[in-house]
Design an enzyme around this catalytic site. Structure first.
Site, mmCIF file in Angstrom:
data_model
loop_
_atom_site.group_PDB
_atom_site.id
_atom_site.type_symbol
_atom_site.label_atom_id
_atom_site.label_comp_id
_atom_site.label_asym_id
_atom_site.label_seq_id
_atom_site.Cartn_x
_atom_site.Cartn_y
_atom_site.Cartn_z
ATOM 1 N N ASN A 89 34.421 38.365 37.515
ATOM 2 C CA ASN A 89 34.262 37.522 38.700
ATOM 3 C C ASN A 89 32.931 36.798 38.530
ATOM 4 O O ASN A 89 31.876 37.381 38.758
ATOM 5 C CB ASN A 89 34.267 38.405 39.950
ATOM 6 C CG ASN A 89 33.954 37.620 41.209
ATOM 7 O OD1 ASN A 89 33.922 36.392 41.198
ATOM 8 N ND2 ASN A 89 33.715 38.338 42.306
ATOM 9 N N TRP A 90 33.024 35.555 38.100
ATOM 10 C CA TRP A 90 31.774 34.807 37.815
ATOM 11 C C TRP A 90 31.020 34.439 39.080
ATOM 12 O O TRP A 90 29.877 34.024 39.032
ATOM 13 C CB TRP A 90 32.089 33.523 37.042
ATOM 14 C CG TRP A 90 32.630 33.735 35.653
ATOM 15 C CD1 TRP A 90 32.836 34.932 35.018
ATOM 16 C CD2 TRP A 90 33.040 32.715 34.725
ATOM 17 N NE1 TRP A 90 33.343 34.708 33.751
ATOM 18 C CE2 TRP A 90 33.482 33.357 33.553
ATOM 19 C CE3 TRP A 90 33.088 31.322 34.784
ATOM 20 C CZ2 TRP A 90 33.955 32.660 32.436
ATOM 21 C CZ3 TRP A 90 33.550 30.620 33.677
ATOM 22 C CH2 TRP A 90 33.982 31.282 32.507
ATOM 23 N N LYS A 91 31.679 34.540 40.219
ATOM 24 C CA LYS A 91 31.070 34.103 41.492
ATOM 25 C C LYS A 91 30.590 32.649 41.363
ATOM 26 O O LYS A 91 31.220 31.885 40.629
ATOM 27 C CB LYS A 91 29.959 35.067 41.921
ATOM 28 C CG LYS A 91 30.463 36.521 41.920
ATOM 29 C CD LYS A 91 29.567 37.479 42.631
ATOM 30 C CE LYS A 91 30.161 38.883 42.547
ATOM 31 N NZ LYS A 91 29.436 39.864 43.316
ATOM 32 N N HIS A 116 37.434 39.245 48.757
ATOM 33 C CA HIS A 116 36.163 39.762 48.246
ATOM 34 C C HIS A 116 35.193 39.961 49.420
ATOM 35 O O HIS A 116 35.197 39.181 50.376
ATOM 36 C CB HIS A 116 35.569 38.785 47.227
ATOM 37 C CG HIS A 116 34.417 39.391 46.492
ATOM 38 N ND1 HIS A 116 33.152 39.438 47.041
ATOM 39 C CD2 HIS A 116 34.350 40.012 45.308
ATOM 40 C CE1 HIS A 116 32.353 40.060 46.188
ATOM 41 N NE2 HIS A 116 33.045 40.425 45.126
ATOM 42 N N GLU A 155 32.206 39.295 49.786
ATOM 43 C CA GLU A 155 31.344 38.144 50.093
ATOM 44 C C GLU A 155 32.104 37.120 50.937
ATOM 45 O O GLU A 155 31.517 36.458 51.792
ATOM 46 C CB GLU A 155 30.812 37.531 48.785
ATOM 47 C CG GLU A 155 29.737 38.427 48.176
ATOM 48 C CD GLU A 155 29.675 38.428 46.654
ATOM 49 O OE1 GLU A 155 30.166 37.469 46.021
ATOM 50 O OE2 GLU A 155 29.133 39.402 46.092
ATOM 51 N N GLU A 198 36.108 47.949 45.959
ATOM 52 C CA GLU A 198 34.721 47.559 45.717
ATOM 53 C C GLU A 198 33.852 48.015 46.873
ATOM 54 O O GLU A 198 33.731 47.302 47.879
ATOM 55 C CB GLU A 198 34.616 46.035 45.578
ATOM 56 C CG GLU A 198 35.428 45.458 44.445
ATOM 57 C CD GLU A 198 34.832 44.159 43.935
ATOM 58 O OE1 GLU A 198 34.504 44.104 42.739
ATOM 59 O OE2 GLU A 198 34.668 43.217 44.716
ATOM 60 N N GLY A 200 26.464 44.326 43.187
ATOM 61 C CA GLY A 200 25.245 43.602 42.861
ATOM 62 C C GLY A 200 23.975 44.376 43.160
ATOM 63 O O GLY A 200 22.884 43.817 43.157
ATOM 64 N N SER A 235 28.715 47.008 40.420
ATOM 65 C CA SER A 235 27.740 47.377 39.385
ATOM 66 C C SER A 235 28.372 48.106 38.201
ATOM 67 O O SER A 235 27.772 49.026 37.631
ATOM 68 C CB SER A 235 26.595 48.192 39.985
ATOM 69 O OG SER A 235 25.944 47.440 41.006
ATOM 70 N N GLY A 287 31.312 41.733 38.230
ATOM 71 C CA GLY A 287 30.545 40.578 38.676
ATOM 72 C C GLY A 287 29.456 40.229 37.676
ATOM 73 O O GLY A 287 29.709 39.618 36.636
ATOM 74 N N GLY A 288 28.233 40.650 37.966
ATOM 75 C CA GLY A 288 27.070 40.307 37.144
ATOM 76 C C GLY A 288 27.279 40.491 35.648
ATOM 77 O O GLY A 288 26.916 39.613 34.842
HETATM 78 P P1 PGA Z 1 28.877 43.333 40.533
HETATM 79 O O1 PGA Z 1 29.980 42.567 41.427
HETATM 80 O O2 PGA Z 1 29.603 43.793 39.294
HETATM 81 O O3 PGA Z 1 27.843 42.288 40.223
HETATM 82 O O4 PGA Z 1 28.362 44.461 41.338
HETATM 83 C C1 PGA Z 1 31.303 43.005 41.488
HETATM 84 C C2 PGA Z 1 32.083 42.091 42.378
HETATM 85 O O5 PGA Z 1 31.510 41.600 43.377
HETATM 86 O O6 PGA Z 1 33.268 41.805 42.126
#
Ligand code: PGA
Length: 253
Positions: free
Chosen positions: A9-11, A97, A99, A169, A175, A215, A236-237
């Site tokens: 997930n590149w966001k 998600h 966010e 999640e 994050g 994470s 994500g990251g």
């Molecule tokens: P993260 O994000 O791996 O940076 O914690 C995961 C996500 O939000 O899908």
């Protein structure tokens, strides 16, 4: 045996050139040699989608969007419909998600409409659920996830559910560098599978992939993915660096 899935997930990261470079290098690193047995998915910003189709065409790597409109078409300035996403060659869309839930106030009813829109256009959905820290600490986390799934997903038929991948999640792990322990992930994944089983029966429960996100990185992926109900990850990251992301995909073997 369920197939493992590792989805990035590149966001809101990567301009067009950077994103295509990243996809190319993931493709090069995972090429041949049976490097990963997982299905690998790159969920990019919308602007990359049609170009990703060209970059990834002679590989097994799939790609998808991170959001979609609940509406099919019309006067919705700035929105992107599921048929537009599908027309780029994308196979997946992330819906729900945390966010989107917290910054854009997307509630379970809206998410349910988005899932319906996505399924009707032939997209596979990565449906996210998970509790915030306060809910974890007060012991309400099962209740929270149950409500998210019941309202967002459990209105669909058994047949429609074949297009769904669930991503657990925990919001406190996204994050933050705080990862759920493999035992915490397994406990929730097993709970979700039991919910699926009581609503749809054992066969659906056993065939629905449940990914962990929060994470997840190369150093902890192997341990998480070895739990019996953890079928891969939503990353994500760590999906923004191809070495790290590919190491996670390899940890799914
Ligand atoms: P993260 O994000 O791996 O940076 O914690 C995961 C996500 O939000 O899908």
């Amino acid at each position: 045996m369920r197939k493992k899935i590792v989805a990035g997930n590149w966001k809101m990261n990567m301009d067009l050139e950077e994103g295509l470079k990243l996809a190319q290098s993931v493709k090069d690193q995972l090429k041949g040699k049976g490097k990963t047995k997982a299905e690998v998915v790159l969920c990019s910003p919308y602007i990359h989608l049609s170009s990703l189709n060209a970059v990834l065409k002679d590989s097994d790597i799939m790609f998808g969007a991170q959001n979609c409109s609940s509406e099919p078409s019309g006067a919705f300035t700035g929105e992107i419909s599921c048929s537009m996403i599908r027309s780029t060659g994308a196979a997946y869309v992330i819906i729900g998600h945390s966010e989107r839930r917290s910054y854009y106030k997307e509630d379970d009813q809206l998410l349910n409409k988005k899932v319906a829109a996505a399924i009707s256009k032939g997209l596979k959905v990565i449906f996210c659920c998970g509790e915030v820290l306060k809910e974890r600490e007060s012991g309400k986390y099962f209740e929270v996830v149950k409500k998210q799934l019941e309202t967002g997903l459990f209105t669909f038929s058994e047949n429609e559910l074949k297009n769904i991948v669930i991503a657990y999640e925990p919001v406190w792990a996204i994050g933050t560098g705080l990862t759920a322990t493999p035992e915490q992930a397994q406990e929730m994944h097993k709970y979700i599978r039991d919910l699926l089983s009581s609503k749809y029966g054992k066969e659906v429960a056993e065939s629905t992939p449940i990914l962990y996100g929060g994470s997840c990185k190369a150093s902890n992926a192997g341990e998480l993915f070895s739990m019996p109900d953890v079928d891969g990850g939503l990353i994500g990251g760590a999906s923004l660096k191809s070495d790290e992301f590919c190491a996670i995909a390899e940890a799914a073997n």
